[in-house]
Design an enzyme around this catalytic site. Structure first.
Site, PDB file in Angstrom:
ATOM      1  N   HIS A 107      19.194  28.862  26.420  1.00 19.30           N
ATOM      2  CA  HIS A 107      20.144  29.876  26.855  1.00 19.30           C
ATOM      3  C   HIS A 107      19.651  30.738  28.006  1.00 19.30           C
ATOM      4  CE1 HIS A 107      22.694  28.470  23.827  1.00 19.30           C
ATOM      5  NE2 HIS A 107      23.524  29.500  23.854  1.00 19.30           N
ATOM      6  N   ASP A 167      22.723  40.927  21.722  1.00 16.18           N
ATOM      7  CA  ASP A 167      24.180  40.986  21.529  1.00 16.18           C
ATOM      8  C   ASP A 167      24.713  39.675  20.951  1.00 16.18           C
ATOM      9  OD1 ASP A 167      24.105  43.454  22.666  1.00 16.18           O
ATOM     10  OD2 ASP A 167      24.762  42.789  24.636  1.00 16.18           O
ATOM     11  N   GLU A 282      25.634  51.257  23.514  1.00 15.92           N
ATOM     12  CA  GLU A 282      25.695  50.449  24.732  1.00 15.92           C
ATOM     13  C   GLU A 282      26.793  51.018  25.622  1.00 15.92           C
ATOM     14  OE1 GLU A 282      25.752  46.216  24.735  1.00 15.92           O
ATOM     15  OE2 GLU A 282      23.999  46.012  23.419  1.00 15.92           O
TER      16      GLU A 282
HETATM   17  P1  FAD Z   1      15.206  29.214  25.925  1.00 15.79           P
HETATM   18  O1  FAD Z   1      16.189  29.525  26.981  1.00 15.79           O
HETATM   19  O2  FAD Z   1      15.257  27.868  25.372  1.00 15.79           O
HETATM   20  O3  FAD Z   1      13.741  29.535  26.449  1.00 15.79           O
HETATM   21  C1  FAD Z   1      13.477  30.644  27.278  1.00 15.79           C
HETATM   22  C2  FAD Z   1      12.018  30.698  27.687  1.00 15.79           C
HETATM   23  O4  FAD Z   1      11.234  30.915  26.534  1.00 15.79           O
HETATM   24  C3  FAD Z   1      11.513  29.411  28.313  1.00 15.79           C
HETATM   25  O5  FAD Z   1      10.536  29.705  29.265  1.00 15.79           O
HETATM   26  C4  FAD Z   1      10.903  28.690  27.159  1.00 15.79           C
HETATM   27  O6  FAD Z   1       9.904  27.780  27.568  1.00 15.79           O
HETATM   28  C5  FAD Z   1      10.334  29.836  26.352  1.00 15.79           C
HETATM   29  N1  FAD Z   1      10.302  29.539  24.927  1.00 15.79           N
HETATM   30  C6  FAD Z   1      11.310  29.109  24.140  1.00 15.79           C
HETATM   31  N2  FAD Z   1      10.872  28.966  22.887  1.00 15.79           N
HETATM   32  C7  FAD Z   1       9.577  29.315  22.894  1.00 15.79           C
HETATM   33  C8  FAD Z   1       8.565  29.362  21.908  1.00 15.79           C
HETATM   34  N3  FAD Z   1       8.809  29.014  20.652  1.00 15.79           N
HETATM   35  N4  FAD Z   1       7.332  29.755  22.277  1.00 15.79           N
HETATM   36  C9  FAD Z   1       7.062  30.110  23.546  1.00 15.79           C
HETATM   37  N5  FAD Z   1       7.969  30.069  24.516  1.00 15.79           N
HETATM   38  C10 FAD Z   1       9.214  29.679  24.192  1.00 15.79           C
HETATM   39  N6  FAD Z   1      18.903  38.516  25.757  1.00 15.79           N
HETATM   40  C11 FAD Z   1      18.727  39.760  25.290  1.00 15.79           C
HETATM   41  O7  FAD Z   1      17.625  40.267  25.283  1.00 15.79           O
HETATM   42  N7  FAD Z   1      19.781  40.468  24.784  1.00 15.79           N
HETATM   43  C12 FAD Z   1      21.026  39.951  24.697  1.00 15.79           C
HETATM   44  O8  FAD Z   1      21.933  40.609  24.239  1.00 15.79           O
HETATM   45  C13 FAD Z   1      21.232  38.628  25.175  1.00 15.79           C
HETATM   46  N8  FAD Z   1      22.438  38.055  25.096  1.00 15.79           N
HETATM   47  C14 FAD Z   1      22.618  36.790  25.548  1.00 15.79           C
HETATM   48  C15 FAD Z   1      23.883  36.212  25.453  1.00 15.79           C
HETATM   49  C16 FAD Z   1      24.095  34.931  25.889  1.00 15.79           C
HETATM   50  C17 FAD Z   1      25.475  34.325  25.767  1.00 15.79           C
HETATM   51  C18 FAD Z   1      23.032  34.209  26.476  1.00 15.79           C
HETATM   52  C19 FAD Z   1      23.267  32.832  27.005  1.00 15.79           C
HETATM   53  C20 FAD Z   1      21.776  34.769  26.598  1.00 15.79           C
HETATM   54  C21 FAD Z   1      21.562  36.065  26.135  1.00 15.79           C
HETATM   55  N9  FAD Z   1      20.303  36.678  26.213  1.00 15.79           N
HETATM   56  C22 FAD Z   1      20.127  37.948  25.723  1.00 15.79           C
HETATM   57  C23 FAD Z   1      19.180  36.023  26.895  1.00 15.79           C
HETATM   58  C24 FAD Z   1      18.237  35.341  25.928  1.00 15.79           C
HETATM   59  O9  FAD Z   1      17.396  36.288  25.322  1.00 15.79           O
HETATM   60  C25 FAD Z   1      17.387  34.360  26.717  1.00 15.79           C
HETATM   61  O10 FAD Z   1      18.224  33.356  27.189  1.00 15.79           O
HETATM   62  C26 FAD Z   1      16.241  33.778  25.935  1.00 15.79           C
HETATM   63  O11 FAD Z   1      15.636  32.859  26.787  1.00 15.79           O
HETATM   64  C27 FAD Z   1      16.568  33.179  24.592  1.00 15.79           C
HETATM   65  O12 FAD Z   1      17.196  31.978  24.676  1.00 15.79           O
HETATM   66  P2  FAD Z   1      16.672  30.643  23.941  1.00 15.79           P
HETATM   67  O13 FAD Z   1      16.233  30.884  22.569  1.00 15.79           O
HETATM   68  O14 FAD Z   1      17.760  29.678  24.160  1.00 15.79           O
HETATM   69  O15 FAD Z   1      15.362  30.305  24.783  1.00 15.79           O
END
Ligand code: FAD
Length: 542
Positions: A107, A167, A282
């Protein structure tokens, strides 16, 4: 003419060479593959508990941003922590050039979880949720691939929940802890990284380390907001508290930014012990018009959840202000089913009594705590239905120091984005003292700063705004900050040059770099962040 055609021929030849370079690596069995033969052979010889694929790479090539596509050489769905260790150890060989990216739920929006020609670890398989209700120190311990929504549901069953959220809850534990995890509770409890008690991490040296505030603290703080650079989080222990059952969800509109800002800052400065402190604060910018994404109709809390209808809410907009933007304050009060509605009404009246919103109109609705926290899933369903969930999202999230947010309003909210950005524009303040200075996450150097999030949704071609125009506007906003000396920090940062990363981390850079040398000296991990180049001892003959 001849010159033109020879130019165009050389252009085509160049393209061909570039394409061949992209595909030049072949595995020993002559199957095309993006890995060196050493890495290919080493990966295939692993005795994994999970699975390994060289073909099913499409999902791991993309992310929510939808504009950066990088094909990995292989995708591993680890079935155990040992699988992660084994994959990293392939990269540690002196003849390997392998990079390894953990992918939580994909994400992020700038390819941060991708590994071009490397290995993507699909972390969703690293599961497990255990709740401990010890009297002094209740916590939930979750596998890094678990989503926050599942952690919430599991803890709520026992009447408990974590205190700090994002969120949207279909994000992985490991993914948000690598960033910070921010929502309307963070002014009070800090970001999610401030609520972590312990983690298990596989470092870039293939070591499995349990770390906490008191044990292996250097790795613990480094990994919190560390953008995945020092290790792969496999498990996290997160503090929980008794959970409320219901939420009063409140919105009020402001015409004047000064009043909106003043009220928000007053509200976040209240001590936690105050009876009048909200559980969530917020705000967002609403643009003139009935656009269902960022227009007036978004002001009443989510009608999909409540089936509530609001009459005459446009009345609040009948004003003499010529500005195209308004500001919406969003608040929540949590309570239990045993509390009477009358008492909550009284409490809310007292709490909003001194606020300076316009027109005397407050929208409020009562929902379950679960529905409140998972409110964005209703927007997700709507966006999926109209095709904007899967279209590109050129998001920009920045943290703006409080001293400059009014300048930001004058130029960016009132001019640059006055017609909207195709999605929500969040704007709310946070307290710096709720962020640990020892963690890797960086924030502006002031006691209060604002999260400003331009959450752009593009419509599928040919209906929507151009993605290029959205990127250009993001650049314009960044440039405005630079030209005007606004010491903002990107949240979910992305830069293409190391000098920009040095600026981003500021006085934390040297420590960040030293931690990289300590825990991932070959720079195997999280290549999609584009911070450190992979160190290769000796390239294998291909
Ligand atoms: P990924 O996108 O898969 O990974 C993100 C990064 O973290 C990459 O560099 C990856 O290599 C690394 N990573 C993933 N897993 C691990 C692990 N286990 N160990 C070490 N590194 C790892 N963020 C907020 O703070 N507040 C919000 O309200 C918020 N709302 C969002 C709403 C939407 C619709 C979306 C799409 C994103 C939102 N985000 C928000 C952003 C979100 O926190 C980031 O996208 C974050 O990267 C988490 O997504 P993910 O778990 O899919 O991680």
């Amino acid at each position: 003419m001849a010159l033109l055609s020879s130019l165009s021929l050389s252009k085509h030849l160049l393209m061909l060479v570039l394409l061949m370079e992209e595909n030049e690596v072949h595995c020993k069995n002559s199957q095309p593959c993006d890995l060196s033969s050493h890495d290919y052979m080493s990966l295939t010889s692993l005795n994994l508990h999970g699975s390994l694929s060289f073909n099913e790479t499409l999902r791991a090539s993309k992310d929510f941003g939808g504009f950066r596509v990088r094909k990995p050489g292989a995708v591993v769905e680890p079935g155990s922590v040992q699988d992660i260790v084994d994959v990293i150890k392939v990269g540690l060989s002196s003849v390997s050039g392998l990079t390894v990216a953990a992918r939580g739920n994909g994400h992020c929006t700038n390819g941060q979880a991708q590994a071009h020609r490397g290995v993507v670890l699909e972390m969703r398989g690293i599961k497990g949720i255990e709740v401990s209700l010890s009297r002094d120190n209740p916590y939930v311990e979750a596998g890094a691939g678990e989503l926050w929504i599942d952690v919430l549901k599991a803890t709520l069953k026992l009447g408990f929940a974590p205190v700090s959220w994002t969120d949207y809850l279909s994000l992985s534990i490991g993914g948000t802890l690598s960033q910070a995890g921010i929502s309307g509770q963070a002014f009070r409890h800090g970001p999610q990284i401030s609520t972590v008690l312990q983690m298990e991490i596989v470092t870039g040296k293939g070591e499995v380390i349990t770390c906490s505030h008191t044990e292996e603290e250097d790795l613990f703080y480094g990994a919190l907001g560390g953008l995945g650079q020092f290790g792969i989080i496999t498990k996290a222990r997160i503090a929980i508290q008794p959970a409320p059952q219901r939420t009063r969800w409140i919105r009020a509109i402001y015409e004047e930014f000064e009043e909106f800002k003043g009220d928000q800052e007053m509200l976040i400065s209240m001590p936690s012990s105050s009876h009048h402190v909200f559980d969530y604060i917020e705000g967002f910018v609403a643009c003139i018009g009935d656009d269902p994404i960022d227009g007036w109709d978004t002001i009443p809390p989510n009608t999909m959840i409540t089936h509530h209808t609001y009459d005459h809410h446009h009345a609040a907009w009948n004003s003499s202000s010529s500005s195209t933007v308004r500001y919406c304050l969003e608040l929540a009060i949590n309570y239990n089913t045993a509390d009477s509605t009358h008492d909550i009404d009284k409490k809310m009246k007292a709490m909003v009594g001194s606020l300076r919103f316009s027109g005397g109109v407050v929208y409020s609705v009562d929902v379950s705590y679960l529905d409140f926290l998972s409110r964005v899933s209703y927007s997700e369903a709507r966006a999926r239905a109209i095709g904007t969930w899967d279209a590109p999202h050129p998001w920009l999230n920045i943290l703006v120091p409080v001293s400059r947010i009014a300048d930001f309003d004058r130029t960016i909210f009132k001019e640059t984005v006055r017609l909207g950005v195709g999605g929500p524009i969040l704007v709310y303040p946070l307290n710096s003292n709720k962020w640990s200075d020892r963690a890797s996450a960086v924030v502006p150097d002031e006691e209060v700063f604002y999260l400003v999030a331009f959450l752009r949704f593009s419509l599928p071609f040919p209906l929507g705004f151009s993605v290029e125009a959205m990127h250009a506007q993001n650049q314009q906003i960044m440039e405005f900050c630079k030209q005007n000396g606004i010491g903002m920090k990107q949240y979910l940062p992305y830069y293409s040059k190391q000098s920009e990363w040095e600026d981003h981390f500021g006085n934390k850079w040297e420590e960040y770099r030293a931690r990289k040398m300590r825990y991932d000296p070959m720079a195997i991990l999280a290549p999609g962040q584009n911070i450190f180049p992979r160190i290769i001892s000796r390239r294998e003959e291909k």
